[in-house]
Each structure stands twice: as C-alpha cells, then as structure tokens.
Write a protein that holds these residues in place. Structure first.
Motif, PDB file in Angstrom:
ATOM      1  N   LEU A  65      24.556 -12.771 -65.168  1.00  0.00           N
ATOM      2  CA  LEU A  65      23.488 -11.818 -65.149  1.00  0.00           C
ATOM      3  C   LEU A  65      22.375 -12.195 -64.525  1.00  0.00           C
ATOM      4  O   LEU A  65      21.580 -11.037 -64.154  1.00  0.00           O
ATOM      5  CB  LEU A  65      23.134 -11.904 -66.799  1.00  0.00           C
ATOM      6  N   CYS A  66      21.773 -13.572 -64.151  1.00  0.00           N
ATOM      7  CA  CYS A  66      20.847 -13.563 -62.984  1.00  0.00           C
ATOM      8  C   CYS A  66      21.005 -12.898 -61.841  1.00  0.00           C
ATOM      9  O   CYS A  66      20.106 -12.337 -61.119  1.00  0.00           O
ATOM     10  CB  CYS A  66      20.584 -15.057 -62.960  1.00  0.00           C
ATOM     11  N   ILE A 284      11.840 -14.899 -61.342  1.00  0.00           N
ATOM     12  CA  ILE A 284      12.184 -15.501 -62.534  1.00  0.00           C
ATOM     13  C   ILE A 284      13.720 -15.502 -62.568  1.00  0.00           C
ATOM     14  O   ILE A 284      14.353 -16.682 -63.102  1.00  0.00           O
ATOM     15  CB  ILE A 284      11.735 -14.785 -63.649  1.00  0.00           C
ATOM     16  N   ALA A 285      14.457 -14.762 -62.231  1.00  0.00           N
ATOM     17  CA  ALA A 285      15.986 -14.522 -62.364  1.00  0.00           C
ATOM     18  C   ALA A 285      16.589 -15.850 -61.457  1.00  0.00           C
ATOM     19  O   ALA A 285      17.437 -16.719 -61.645  1.00  0.00           O
ATOM     20  CB  ALA A 285      16.728 -13.448 -61.895  1.00  0.00           C
ATOM     21  N   MET A 286      15.670 -15.845 -60.276  1.00  0.00           N
ATOM     22  CA  MET A 286      16.578 -16.950 -58.918  1.00  0.00           C
ATOM     23  C   MET A 286      16.114 -18.408 -59.556  1.00  0.00           C
ATOM     24  O   MET A 286      16.981 -19.349 -59.605  1.00  0.00           O
ATOM     25  CB  MET A 286      15.654 -16.577 -57.777  1.00  0.00           C
ATOM     26  N   PHE A 287      14.914 -18.486 -60.209  1.00  0.00           N
ATOM     27  CA  PHE A 287      14.444 -20.074 -60.544  1.00  0.00           C
ATOM     28  C   PHE A 287      15.430 -20.411 -61.879  1.00  0.00           C
ATOM     29  O   PHE A 287      15.817 -21.297 -61.886  1.00  0.00           O
ATOM     30  CB  PHE A 287      13.083 -19.958 -61.386  1.00  0.00           C
ATOM     31  N   LEU A 288      15.764 -19.329 -62.674  1.00  0.00           N
ATOM     32  CA  LEU A 288      16.869 -19.756 -63.734  1.00  0.00           C
ATOM     33  C   LEU A 288      17.974 -19.971 -63.165  1.00  0.00           C
ATOM     34  O   LEU A 288      18.771 -21.036 -63.666  1.00  0.00           O
ATOM     35  CB  LEU A 288      16.772 -18.498 -64.991  1.00  0.00           C
ATOM     36  N   MET A 289      18.485 -19.369 -62.213  1.00  0.00           N
ATOM     37  CA  MET A 289      19.919 -19.609 -61.627  1.00  0.00           C
ATOM     38  C   MET A 289      19.836 -20.710 -60.938  1.00  0.00           C
ATOM     39  O   MET A 289      20.811 -21.453 -61.048  1.00  0.00           O
ATOM     40  CB  MET A 289      20.288 -18.336 -60.382  1.00  0.00           C
ATOM     41  N   TYR A 290      18.810 -21.225 -59.894  1.00  0.00           N
ATOM     42  CA  TYR A 290      18.752 -22.445 -59.349  1.00  0.00           C
ATOM     43  C   TYR A 290      18.705 -23.672 -60.569  1.00  0.00           C
ATOM     44  O   TYR A 290      18.854 -24.753 -60.194  1.00  0.00           O
ATOM     45  CB  TYR A 290      17.488 -22.475 -58.621  1.00  0.00           C
ATOM     46  N   PHE A 305      32.081 -21.902 -60.285  1.00  0.00           N
ATOM     47  CA  PHE A 305      30.839 -21.011 -60.149  1.00  0.00           C
ATOM     48  C   PHE A 305      30.832 -19.518 -59.674  1.00  0.00           C
ATOM     49  O   PHE A 305      30.220 -18.642 -60.091  1.00  0.00           O
ATOM     50  CB  PHE A 305      29.728 -21.994 -59.567  1.00  0.00           C
ATOM     51  N   ASN A 306      31.671 -19.550 -58.470  1.00  0.00           N
ATOM     52  CA  ASN A 306      31.485 -18.343 -57.901  1.00  0.00           C
ATOM     53  C   ASN A 306      32.483 -17.526 -58.536  1.00  0.00           C
ATOM     54  O   ASN A 306      32.347 -16.068 -58.351  1.00  0.00           O
ATOM     55  CB  ASN A 306      32.062 -18.485 -56.459  1.00  0.00           C
ATOM     56  N   LEU A 307      33.544 -17.742 -59.098  1.00  0.00           N
ATOM     57  CA  LEU A 307      34.481 -17.119 -59.849  1.00  0.00           C
ATOM     58  C   LEU A 307      33.800 -16.452 -61.048  1.00  0.00           C
ATOM     59  O   LEU A 307      33.819 -15.079 -61.354  1.00  0.00           O
ATOM     60  CB  LEU A 307      35.895 -17.722 -60.398  1.00  0.00           C
ATOM     61  N   SER A 308      32.997 -17.123 -61.660  1.00  0.00           N
ATOM     62  CA  SER A 308      32.050 -16.755 -62.923  1.00  0.00           C
ATOM     63  C   SER A 308      31.155 -15.530 -62.447  1.00  0.00           C
ATOM     64  O   SER A 308      31.047 -14.645 -63.096  1.00  0.00           O
ATOM     65  CB  SER A 308      31.138 -17.768 -63.409  1.00  0.00           C
ATOM     66  N   LEU A 309      30.512 -15.739 -61.225  1.00  0.00           N
ATOM     67  CA  LEU A 309      29.627 -14.845 -60.591  1.00  0.00           C
ATOM     68  C   LEU A 309      30.170 -13.357 -60.464  1.00  0.00           C
ATOM     69  O   LEU A 309      29.587 -12.421 -60.414  1.00  0.00           O
ATOM     70  CB  LEU A 309      29.144 -15.248 -59.329  1.00  0.00           C
ATOM     71  N   LEU A 310      31.656 -13.326 -60.146  1.00  0.00           N
ATOM     72  CA  LEU A 310      32.236 -12.045 -59.655  1.00  0.00           C
ATOM     73  C   LEU A 310      32.052 -11.050 -60.953  1.00  0.00           C
ATOM     74  O   LEU A 310      32.103  -9.836 -60.702  1.00  0.00           O
ATOM     75  CB  LEU A 310      33.679 -12.176 -59.273  1.00  0.00           C
ATOM     76  N   THR A 311      32.045 -11.619 -62.252  1.00  0.00           N
ATOM     77  CA  THR A 311      31.969 -10.586 -63.325  1.00  0.00           C
ATOM     78  C   THR A 311      30.458  -9.687 -63.234  1.00  0.00           C
ATOM     79  O   THR A 311      30.175  -8.694 -64.051  1.00  0.00           O
ATOM     80  CB  THR A 311      31.713 -11.372 -64.729  1.00  0.00           C
ATOM     81  N   SER A 312      29.398 -10.415 -62.408  1.00  0.00           N
ATOM     82  CA  SER A 312      28.234  -9.664 -62.088  1.00  0.00           C
ATOM     83  C   SER A 312      28.715  -8.365 -61.502  1.00  0.00           C
ATOM     84  O   SER A 312      27.803  -7.314 -61.598  1.00  0.00           O
ATOM     85  CB  SER A 312      27.210 -10.465 -61.341  1.00  0.00           C
ATOM     86  N   ASP A 313      29.761  -8.222 -60.818  1.00  0.00           N
ATOM     87  CA  ASP A 313      30.234  -6.916 -60.353  1.00  0.00           C
ATOM     88  C   ASP A 313      30.214  -5.877 -61.292  1.00  0.00           C
ATOM     89  O   ASP A 313      30.098  -4.682 -61.199  1.00  0.00           O
ATOM     90  CB  ASP A 313      31.463  -7.028 -59.638  1.00  0.00           C
TER      91      ASP A 313
END
Length: 378
Positions: A65-66, A284-290, A305-313
């Motif tokens: 979501l970030c 704010i989103a970047m700070f939370l992500m880092y 981590f990267n597999l999880s981020l694919l749901t952002s698609d």
C-alpha cells in the motif's frame, strides 16, 4: 508325473510366497508413505497460520500500500495542470528525515563513540547501498513522466528475477526448480506488458512510453541491488543502524545530485497547496516503507518482500481506474495474469534461507578491539 507335480507345487508355493511378501511390502509401505505425505502437507498448511507468517504477510501488504501511495502521488505531480518532475528532491526529503530520526536512535543506543565506530568500520557498505538506492529511486520516479501508471507498476516485477540471481550469488541461497519457473513466467508476463505499451501508442498516458519502460527497468534493477544489500546488512546489524546510515549517506548523495540536476526545475515550479501536499504524502509513504521493510527483510527475505509488493499492481489498477481514468489495453489482462501465476508457482515451496559469510558481530568486534588494544599496550 510325481516329479512334475512336486515341481508345480513348489512353483505355486513360491508364487504364493512372493505374492504374500509383495502384499506385506505394500501393506508395510502404504501406511508409512501416507502419513509422511499427510504430515508434509499438514506442515505446509499449518505454516500459513503461524504468527510469524501472518505478521510478514501483513507487513508485506502494508508495504504494498505504501508503494501504491508513492505511485499515486508521483502520478499526480507528473500529470497535473502544471507537471512537476523533481524525483531527486522527493527522495531527498525522505533520506533527510530518515537520517535525523534513526541517527538520533543510534546515538541514544550506541553513544557518539559507538556511532563513530560504525562510520569507521562499515561506512563503505552503507555508502554503496545508499548510492544504489538513490539512483534506483531517481529512475523509477522519473519514469512516471513518460509511461503509464499501470506499466510502471507492473514493470517493477523485473526486480524479482534480479533479486533471485543476486540472492544466489551473494546470499548463497538455493532455490528450487519451481522458484525459477515462477520467475520465468513472471518475466513472460512482463514481456506482454511491454508489448501492450507498444501497441497502445499515444493512447496510453505518458509522452514516451518506451523510454519510460526502459527507465523503470533500470530503476527496478538498482532496487534489486538495494534490497539484497539491505537484507545482507539487516540480518547482522540493528535495524536503526542500517536505516540511519542509509538515510545519512542517502541524504548526502541525493543532495549533491539535487544541486546538479534539479536547481532549474525547483525554480520553475509553481508551488501551491496541492504540490506541497503531494510531496509530503509521497515522503510519508516512503518513510513508512523504509522503516518497515528492514523488519520484513529480517523476518523473511528480499524475494518475499518483492513478491509482496506485486499486489500493489492490483491496488494501483483500482486507483488508476477511479483516479486517473486509465484504460486497460487488451493485452494487460494477459500480462497481469502471467505475473500472478508466476507468483503462485514461486510460492508452492517456501523460499530458502541465506547462507552467506556474515560480517563480524557486535560481540566479536568488541572482542577483537579489546584484543588489539591489549596487544598495543604490550
């Protein structure tokens, strides 16, 4: 005749013995094989309901979501009435805040002398990590000026095969064949995505979709180096140290790049409430992500981590339809389906654990430092 009958009787007796022994063997193997198979599947299924898996799953979706939020704010800046393209400035604010917050935590935990030891002993690791991360952010944010929102988000799938290869060579991980099959299927989906952008032409948002796709691939590759580097460090050092050093050196590198590349853009920007709000939301989103991603690296891996981020698609698709009036090219569903299928294949088996040679632990460093001081006194 009696000899023949005796021979036949012996043959029948041997056949009965063989059949009975085969039945016993079958009976002996069947109850052993079934429970083992059942236990294996039960172990896999039960692993999905453990506290650790639920935590890493939720952390992954929070990061997803970030990523979606940063994409939306960047798209608003790039496609507004007065387009804004300041990728280095956007990232600089994030690194600057990370440096302030996590360096303060490091000073509180380690003291000023401890912070100086970190700088002296491991600064070269963090400088290289910060350089790769800064340039990855630059190229990915820059690509939104040329390509569509959906393309930029789906092309991030390129990070996954890069992370797998780097994990094999640098983290000494051993992946199963199905892991590689899943990666290949995802790459095929990415190929369909690029094809769909070329077919879309000027009907797709963005001024130069091919250039945007190339910039996104470069940024995704640099992200892979950054993710694996963070996993390598955060599995050995405290999270506050890794994030603080990344923010400290990232702010310096990003500040130099900002002064060189974006002075003119900053002067020409029409600053209003929307532009400032979008930049603040992005950071704010970047700070939370880092802040959260190193925790996920430690609990799981850069690949997960990267597999999880694919749901952002998926999240980006929904937001793109409602916020930006995006249209879905006829090849998009094929590309997206292939990427999702690749992820499912990859997750049939859990990912491997790293087996790299670690940097000296904190206790070992102190012991070595004490030994060195004693030798110096003698």
């Amino acid at each position: 005749m009696s000899a023949t009958n005796n021979f036949d009787q012996k043959m029948d007796l041997q056949e009965q013995q063989l059949q009975s022994s085969g039945a016993l063997a079958a009976d002996s193997t069947t109850p052993v094989a079934e429970p083992e198979t059942q236990r294996a599947w039960h172990h896999r299924v039960s692993g999905l309901f453990t506290r650790k898996f639920i935590i890493i799953l939720l952390l992954g979706q929070l990061l997803s979501l970030c990523i979606t939020a940063t994409t939306i704010f960047t798209t608003y800046l790039a496609q507004g009435a007065n387009p804004v393209s300041i990728p280095t400035t956007q990232s600089f604010l994030n690194y600057f805040v990370l440096a302030i917050v996590y360096t303060a935590i490091t000073l509180h935990k380690e003291g000023f002398r401890g912070w100086l030891k970190i700088m002296r002993r491991r600064a070269h690791y963090y400088i290289l990590l910060a350089l790769v991360d800064v340039e990855g952010n630059y190229f990915v944010v820059k690509c939104y000026n040329y390509t569509s929102l959906l393309s930029a988000m789906l092309l991030d799938a390129w990070t996954i095969p890069c992370v797998v290869l780097l994990s094999v060579f640098f983290l000494k991980m051993r992946f199963r064949h199905l892991h590689y099959v899943g990666v290949v299927v995802s790459l095929v989906g990415m190929g369909f995505l690029i094809w769909s952008d070329m077919e879309a032409g000027m009907n797709s948002p963005g001024s130069d979709y091919v250039k945007g796709d190339i910039l996104c691939i470069i940024g995704a590759t640099l992200y892979a180096f950054s993710n694996v580097g963070q996993e390598y460090l955060v599995r050995q050092r405290p999270v506050y140290e890794v994030v603080g050093q990344l923010g400290f050196w990232g702010a310096i590198i990003n500040g130099i790049q900002l002064a060189i590349l974006e002075r003119q853009e900053l002067q020409n920007i029409h600053w209003d409430g929307k532009v400032v709000g979008y930049i603040i939301g992005f950071d704010i989103a970047m700070f939370l992500m880092y802040s959260v991603s190193p925790i996920l690296f430690r609990l799981s891996s850069a690949t997960f981590f990267n597999l999880s981020l694919l749901t952002s698609d998926f999240y980006g698709l929904l937001f793109g339809l409602f916020l930006f009036n995006a249209t879905i090219n006829k090849i998009y569903p094929i590309a997206y389906t292939l990427i999702i299928v690749g992820i499912v294949i990859y997750n049939v088996y859990p990912g491997p654990e790293p087996n790299f040679r670690p940097i000296l632990s904190k206790e070992e460093e102190e012991a070595m430092a004490t030994k060195h001081e004693d030798e110096t006194i003698v």
